[in-house]
Design an enzyme around this catalytic site. Structure first.
Site, PDB file in Angstrom:
ATOM      1  N   SER A 162      41.104  51.004  67.987  1.00  0.00           N
ATOM      2  CA  SER A 162      41.577  52.372  66.185  1.00  0.00           C
ATOM      3  C   SER A 162      40.534  51.836  65.342  1.00  0.00           C
ATOM      4  O   SER A 162      41.255  50.953  64.354  1.00  0.00           O
ATOM      5  CB  SER A 162      42.033  53.370  66.451  1.00  0.00           C
TER       6      SER A 162
ATOM      7  N   VAL B  93      43.810  45.431  62.563  1.00  0.00           N
ATOM      8  CA  VAL B  93      43.123  44.316  62.581  1.00  0.00           C
ATOM      9  C   VAL B  93      41.166  44.978  63.477  1.00  0.00           C
ATOM     10  O   VAL B  93      40.260  44.713  63.316  1.00  0.00           O
ATOM     11  CB  VAL B  93      43.583  43.815  63.680  1.00  0.00           C
ATOM     12  N   CYS B  94      41.343  46.447  63.467  1.00  0.00           N
ATOM     13  CA  CYS B  94      39.979  46.769  64.271  1.00  0.00           C
ATOM     14  C   CYS B  94      39.621  47.032  62.802  1.00  0.00           C
ATOM     15  O   CYS B  94      37.941  46.784  62.795  1.00  0.00           O
ATOM     16  CB  CYS B  94      40.343  48.366  64.915  1.00  0.00           C
ATOM     17  N   ALA B  95      39.827  47.421  61.703  1.00  0.00           N
ATOM     18  CA  ALA B  95      39.581  47.288  60.206  1.00  0.00           C
ATOM     19  C   ALA B  95      38.789  46.350  59.904  1.00  0.00           C
ATOM     20  O   ALA B  95      37.262  46.172  59.849  1.00  0.00           O
ATOM     21  CB  ALA B  95      39.877  47.998  59.342  1.00  0.00           C
TER      22      ALA B  95
END
EC number: 1.11.1.24
Length: 171
Positions: free
Chosen positions: A54, A59-61
């Site tokens: 997501s 971390v995904c951002a």
């Protein structure tokens, strides 16, 4: 089944992970404007496929912003970031973070899990069940897999240097 960890706890992944040299499986995902796309829509280009749970996680951002910065300037390479987010959330994230490169496309698998199941990243159990594990695949212009990284701990970033090097080598 492949196992990765989430904060040190093992989770199982569903699906077969393609290996370098394999023909990349097709998949469907939904863009921010709610239109559907597939791998075939990017035929003839080198592709970096980035699987993340997501965009609303730190971390995904970071990963999406890093690929936007590192791959955006490479002519002939398209980065497809696939997550479980709704297209509206992806649009908000990209707008807030200034991600507007035509070479980076976000795709949601909220309607269809064909990406995570075809690429072996579908989380089968644990708190993130139904989302995708963190992974990076590089495909050449003929959709042959050239690089695979299944990140062993979901909360850590992938090897950007290796992925970008593989994309450059595939040009």
């Amino acid at each position: 089944m492949t196992k990765v960890t989430l904060k040190g706890n093992p989770v199982q992944l569903e699906g077969k992970i393609p290996s370098p040299g394999d023909k990349a499986p097709d998949f469907k995902a939904i863009k921010q404007d709610l239109s559907e796309f597939s791998l075939k829509d990017y035929a003839g280009k080198v592709k970096i496929l980035v699987a993340v749970p997501s965009l609303d996680t730190s971390v995904c951002a970071l990963e999406t912003k890093a690929f936007n910065e590192k791959a955006a300037g490479i002519s002939g390479v398209t980065t497809l970031v696939i997550s479980g987010d709704l297209p509206f959330a992806m649009g908000r994230f990209c707008s807030t973070e200034g991600i507007n490169s035509p070479n980076l496309v976000t795709g949601s698998q909220y309607r269809d899990f064909s990406f995570s199941k075809a690429y072996g990243t579908h989380i089968a159990d644990g708190p993130l069940k139904g989302l995708s594990a963190r992974a990076v695949f590089v495909l050449d212009k003929s959709d042959t897999v050239r690089y695979v990284e299944i990140v062993p701990e979901i909360t850590t970033e992938p090897n950007y240097t290796a992925a970008i090097a593989a994309a450059n080598a595939a040009l």
